[in-house]
Design a protein around this motif. Structure first.
Motif, PDB file in Angstrom:
ATOM      1  N   ALA A 334      -6.905-115.756  49.550  1.00 48.49           N
ATOM      2  CA  ALA A 334      -6.325-116.813  48.718  1.00 48.49           C
ATOM      3  C   ALA A 334      -7.474-117.516  48.010  1.00 48.49           C
ATOM      4  CB  ALA A 334      -5.554-117.796  49.572  1.00 48.49           C
ATOM      5  N   HIS A 335      -7.249-117.894  46.769  1.00 50.48           N
ATOM      6  CA  HIS A 335      -8.293-118.590  46.005  1.00 50.48           C
ATOM      7  C   HIS A 335      -7.687-119.813  45.351  1.00 50.48           C
ATOM      8  CE1 HIS A 335     -11.180-115.262  46.315  1.00 50.48           C
ATOM      9  NE2 HIS A 335     -10.073-114.530  46.361  1.00 50.48           N
ATOM     10  N   LEU A 336      -8.465-120.878  45.368  1.00 48.89           N
ATOM     11  CA  LEU A 336      -7.995-122.131  44.780  1.00 48.89           C
ATOM     12  C   LEU A 336      -8.939-122.523  43.657  1.00 48.89           C
ATOM     13  CD1 LEU A 336      -5.918-124.418  45.199  1.00 48.89           C
ATOM     14  CD2 LEU A 336      -7.563-125.502  46.727  1.00 48.89           C
ATOM     15  N   PHE A 337      -8.379-122.945  42.543  1.00 43.87           N
ATOM     16  CA  PHE A 337      -9.214-123.379  41.424  1.00 43.87           C
ATOM     17  C   PHE A 337      -9.952-124.641  41.857  1.00 43.87           C
ATOM     18  CE2 PHE A 337      -9.278-124.933  36.786  1.00 43.87           C
ATOM     19  CZ  PHE A 337     -10.446-124.228  36.542  1.00 43.87           C
ATOM     20  N   SER A 338     -11.232-124.728  41.470  1.00 43.65           N
ATOM     21  CA  SER A 338     -12.046-125.789  42.065  1.00 43.65           C
ATOM     22  C   SER A 338     -11.981-127.120  41.324  1.00 43.65           C
ATOM     23  CB  SER A 338     -13.493-125.326  42.157  1.00 43.65           C
ATOM     24  OG  SER A 338     -13.924-125.016  40.851  1.00 43.65           O
ATOM     25  N   GLY A 339     -11.130-127.239  40.338  1.00 39.03           N
ATOM     26  CA  GLY A 339     -11.063-128.535  39.655  1.00 39.03           C
ATOM     27  C   GLY A 339     -10.007-128.496  38.578  1.00 39.03           C
ATOM     28  N   ARG A 340      -9.890-129.559  37.813  1.00 37.92           N
ATOM     29  CA  ARG A 340      -8.861-129.623  36.778  1.00 37.92           C
ATOM     30  C   ARG A 340      -9.139-128.624  35.649  1.00 37.92           C
ATOM     31  NH1 ARG A 340      -5.467-134.148  36.735  1.00 37.92           N
ATOM     32  NH2 ARG A 340      -5.047-134.567  38.910  1.00 37.92           N
ATOM     33  N   CYS A 341     -10.377-128.592  35.164  1.00 29.37           N
ATOM     34  CA  CYS A 341     -10.708-127.663  34.081  1.00 29.37           C
ATOM     35  C   CYS A 341     -11.779-126.693  34.558  1.00 29.37           C
ATOM     36  CB  CYS A 341     -11.165-128.421  32.845  1.00 29.37           C
ATOM     37  SG  CYS A 341      -9.810-129.348  32.122  1.00 29.37           S
ATOM     38  N   GLY A 342     -12.950-127.205  34.913  1.00 29.77           N
ATOM     39  CA  GLY A 342     -14.013-126.370  35.473  1.00 29.77           C
ATOM     40  C   GLY A 342     -14.211-125.102  34.674  1.00 29.77           C
ATOM     41  N   ASP A 343     -14.621-124.038  35.351  1.00 36.00           N
ATOM     42  CA  ASP A 343     -14.813-122.771  34.659  1.00 36.00           C
ATOM     43  C   ASP A 343     -13.578-121.901  34.883  1.00 36.00           C
ATOM     44  OD1 ASP A 343     -15.676-120.593  33.369  1.00 36.00           O
ATOM     45  OD2 ASP A 343     -17.616-120.476  34.364  1.00 36.00           O
ATOM     46  N   TYR A 344     -12.566-122.150  34.081  1.00 37.97           N
ATOM     47  CA  TYR A 344     -11.292-121.435  34.252  1.00 37.97           C
ATOM     48  C   TYR A 344     -11.478-119.944  33.975  1.00 37.97           C
ATOM     49  CZ  TYR A 344      -6.209-120.667  33.952  1.00 37.97           C
ATOM     50  OH  TYR A 344      -4.927-120.222  34.149  1.00 37.97           O
ATOM     51  N   LYS A 345     -12.361-119.642  33.038  1.00 39.53           N
ATOM     52  CA  LYS A 345     -12.570-118.227  32.704  1.00 39.53           C
ATOM     53  C   LYS A 345     -13.114-117.471  33.925  1.00 39.53           C
ATOM     54  CE  LYS A 345     -14.760-115.063  29.549  1.00 39.53           C
ATOM     55  NZ  LYS A 345     -15.813-114.846  28.589  1.00 39.53           N
ATOM     56  N   ALA A 346     -14.092-118.062  34.609  1.00 33.21           N
ATOM     57  CA  ALA A 346     -14.666-117.399  35.786  1.00 33.21           C
ATOM     58  C   ALA A 346     -13.598-117.226  36.865  1.00 33.21           C
ATOM     59  CB  ALA A 346     -15.836-118.222  36.318  1.00 33.21           C
ATOM     60  N   PHE A 347     -12.736-118.223  37.003  1.00 31.45           N
ATOM     61  CA  PHE A 347     -11.667-118.176  38.007  1.00 31.45           C
ATOM     62  C   PHE A 347     -10.709-117.014  37.704  1.00 31.45           C
ATOM     63  CE2 PHE A 347      -7.472-119.956  39.488  1.00 31.45           C
ATOM     64  CZ  PHE A 347      -7.762-119.976  40.843  1.00 31.45           C
ATOM     65  N   VAL A 348     -10.381-116.876  36.422  1.00 33.30           N
ATOM     66  CA  VAL A 348      -9.451-115.810  36.024  1.00 33.30           C
ATOM     67  C   VAL A 348     -10.123-114.441  36.152  1.00 33.30           C
ATOM     68  CG1 VAL A 348      -8.114-114.887  34.102  1.00 33.30           C
ATOM     69  CG2 VAL A 348      -8.137-117.330  34.502  1.00 33.30           C
ATOM     70  N   GLU A 349     -11.395-114.372  35.809  1.00 29.26           N
ATOM     71  CA  GLU A 349     -12.105-113.075  35.907  1.00 29.26           C
ATOM     72  C   GLU A 349     -12.151-112.595  37.358  1.00 29.26           C
ATOM     73  OE1 GLU A 349     -15.203-112.808  32.204  1.00 29.26           O
ATOM     74  OE2 GLU A 349     -15.675-114.197  33.820  1.00 29.26           O
ATOM     75  N   LYS A 350     -12.275-113.550  38.266  1.00 30.08           N
ATOM     76  CA  LYS A 350     -12.315-113.207  39.689  1.00 30.08           C
ATOM     77  C   LYS A 350     -10.975-112.606  40.129  1.00 30.08           C
ATOM     78  CE  LYS A 350     -14.140-115.593  43.687  1.00 30.08           C
ATOM     79  NZ  LYS A 350     -14.333-116.924  44.214  1.00 30.08           N
ATOM     80  N   LEU A 351      -9.944-113.043  39.461  1.00 28.31           N
ATOM     81  CA  LEU A 351      -8.589-112.555  39.752  1.00 28.31           C
ATOM     82  C   LEU A 351      -8.402-111.135  39.204  1.00 28.31           C
ATOM     83  CD1 LEU A 351      -5.570-114.750  38.626  1.00 28.31           C
ATOM     84  CD2 LEU A 351      -5.807-112.497  37.728  1.00 28.31           C
ATOM     85  N   ILE A 352      -9.045-110.886  38.055  1.00 24.55           N
ATOM     86  CA  ILE A 352      -8.853-109.597  37.381  1.00 24.55           C
ATOM     87  C   ILE A 352      -9.430-108.442  38.206  1.00 24.55           C
ATOM     88  CG2 ILE A 352      -9.590-108.226  35.364  1.00 24.55           C
ATOM     89  CD1 ILE A 352      -9.294-110.750  33.684  1.00 24.55           C
ATOM     90  N   SER A 353     -10.621-108.652  38.794  1.00 22.39           N
ATOM     91  CA  SER A 353     -11.314-107.526  39.448  1.00 22.39           C
ATOM     92  C   SER A 353     -10.445-106.782  40.468  1.00 22.39           C
ATOM     93  CB  SER A 353     -12.603-107.983  40.127  1.00 22.39           C
ATOM     94  OG  SER A 353     -13.222-108.926  39.377  1.00 22.39           O
ATOM     95  N   PRO A 354      -9.880-107.454  41.488  1.00 22.59           N
ATOM     96  CA  PRO A 354      -9.086-106.692  42.460  1.00 22.59           C
ATOM     97  C   PRO A 354      -7.832-106.073  41.834  1.00 22.59           C
ATOM     98  CG  PRO A 354      -9.435-108.950  43.212  1.00 22.59           C
ATOM     99  CD  PRO A 354      -9.932-108.879  41.829  1.00 22.59           C
ATOM    100  N   LEU A 355      -7.239-106.778  40.866  1.00 23.50           N
ATOM    101  CA  LEU A 355      -6.020-106.251  40.247  1.00 23.50           C
ATOM    102  C   LEU A 355      -6.334-104.977  39.463  1.00 23.50           C
ATOM    103  CD1 LEU A 355      -4.285-109.533  38.974  1.00 23.50           C
ATOM    104  CD2 LEU A 355      -3.687-108.192  40.977  1.00 23.50           C
TER     105      LEU A 355
END
Ligand code: SF4
Length: 486
Positions: A334-355
């Protein structure tokens, strides 16, 4: 000044159902208990009203300090008008026992202009009724309004790269003076009806029906519907308009539905299953679930839709993934975004790899995934081709129900994950957990990330959010496993 009897919200309640108005005022103890989720929904929307004040800065807010001080606000509003104040927030007026609080009142060279703010992206008929009531009370209490406008959210607004919100572009202002002037006789009559109902010592005789759900779900359903089965809500295959039409006609019990001619074939099939208390799973779904490749990923996500965009490039109510989970033979993350805006792109990229490496992706709601990923692609066009590949491999459980591939007695038309899981895989509901719905998850996320506070990974709140996200992926897996064994 005597205390008012009706307010804007009670008038609208009576407009929906006079019995609801009576019960609200005279028998409030009969009201349904609100769940934590419903309470969280009601508390939204205030910040949009505050933002709208930026359209007309420098005003004085006359909101009462307590519910017992509304009449004080009426007097204060009048004082400010007499003193030549140009902008008044929550301007309060009373006429014929009805009190209204207008969001913004502005004095211009052309006269007084009224603005009522809505946090929605479109205007409904109820907003016009609400505006017509306010116009009626304000005009009859002596202020000659030159115009009345509804202010609502521009869904196409995009927060620019500077991240500074521009209220003038965020809102759409629509003048509705003409429409609401034509409703004044109707409003006056309705006020009289409502006051008469409230003067009575018994509640009006009103049957249950479509008005119990629209425009707002009534909070006396538990009382009025007691002992009446609403089988109509257990047939997801009925369209919104079919459901509404049948409710208006008083058709919601099994026996009435069985007698009805011309039901759509899928609804007929679901009705038979409900009548015989037998589930239905077609071969395609059974085969899909029982032949999933070993590296299938069950994927779940929690979406936040902020009315006021906080992150660059976002629009009002745009989906933002705040948590996601993967579940497979090898993975349980499970992964939680670390803030309101932060680095949303990095968060999404992390999601892409396993998928990217999964052969098949199973989600509960494919439409939610499609909308969210297409919005991510708009934000980061360089990720588009990766996101498209993910979509090609994704399959949705909810869409299979909607296409008539399976049905279990007990499903309801809103097809929530936990309800579907409860009936298909006989699992317990989330309400045993601290966070048991997306609404509560978003509320908790907003609380712990307020003012961009850093997340404490070991906190109970973070653990609750992760648990909830994981349990969504787990329920999706359980549904699939139960379908393959059915
Ligand atoms: S449940 Fe229906 S009939 Fe009862 S008060 Fe509410 S709207 Fe009226």
């Amino acid at each position: 000044m005597e205390k008012h009897i009706l307010s804007k919200s009670t008038f609208i309640k009576g407009h929906q159902c006079l019995k609801a108005l009576y019960l609200h005022k005279k028998r409030p103890f009969l009201r349904d208990k609100l769940s934590a989720e419903q309470l969280a929904k009601f508390k939204r929307g205030h910040e949009v009203g505050e933002l709208a004040q930026q359209l007309f800065p420098g005003g004085i807010d006359v909101s009462p300090q307590s519910p017992s001080q509304y009449q004080k606000s009426v007097l204060r509003t009048q004082e400010l008008i007499d003193a030549g104040q140009k902008v008044i927030y929550e301007a309060t007026f009373q006429f014929n026992k009805v009190l209204v609080m207008l969001d913004i009142l502005v004095k211009t060279e052309n006269g007084w202009q009224a603005y009522e703010v809505k946090s929605s992206r479109s205007l409904s008929q109820t907003y016009f009724t609400d505006a017509a009531l306010q116009y009626y009370v304000i005009r009859n209490s002596g202020l000659n309004l030159a115009s009345f406008s509804l202010v609502y959210v521009n869904e196409n607004y995009v927060l620019d790269q500077e991240g500074a919100l521009n209220a003038n572009h965020y809102f759409i202002i629509q003048e509705v003076s003409e429409q609401i002037r034509s409703m004044q006789t109707e409003i006056a009559q309705e006020i009289e009806f409502e006051l008469q109902v409230l003067a009575s010592d018994h509640s009006p005789k009103i049957e249950i029906g479509a008005h119990c759900f629209s425009p707002y779900p009534c909070d006396f359903q538990g009382f009025c519907w007691k002992g009446t089965r609403n089988d109509l809500s257990k047939i997801p295959a009925f369209t919104e308009s079919e459901r509404k039409e049948m409710l208006v006609q008083g058709v919601f019990r099994m026996e009435d539905l069985m007698r009805r001619e011309g039901l759509n074939p899928l609804a007929k099939k679901q009705l038979d299953c409900l009548l015989n208390n037998t589930p239905f799973v077609n071969l395609e779904t059974k085969t899909f679930c029982s032949t999933l490749p070993i590296n299938t990923l069950y994927f779940s996500f929690v979406l936040r839709q902020a009315a006021i965009p906080e992150c660059k490039g976002f629009s009002p109510y745009q989906n933002q993934i705040i948590a996601y989970s993967f579940l497979s033979e090898q993975k349980n993350e499970a992964h939680l975004f670390s803030g309101r805006c932060g680095d949303y792109k990095a968060f999404v990229e992390k999601l892409i790899s396993p998928l990217r490496f999964a052969s098949q992706i199973v989600v509960f709601d494919l439409i939610d995934l499609q909308i969210t990923l297409s919005q991510v692609a708009q934000l980061f066009p360089e990720l588009t081709s990766e996101l498209e590949k993910i979509m090609e491999k994704a399959s949705g459980i909810k869409q299979r129900i909607q296409q008539g591939e399976f049905y279990f007695p007990g499903f309801t038309f809103d097809l929530e994950l936990q309800d579907v899981a409860r009936h298909v895989s006989k699992t317990s509901v989330f309400s045993k957990q601290a966070v048991y719905s997306d609404v509560l998850a978003v509320k908790l996320f907003e609380a712990i990330t307020k003012n961009n506070a850093p997340l404490s990974i070991d906190s109970d709140e973070v653990e609750s959010l992760m648990d909830y996200s994981q349990s969504k992926a787990d329920k999706t897996r359980q549904i699939c496993e139960a379908l393959s064994a059915s």
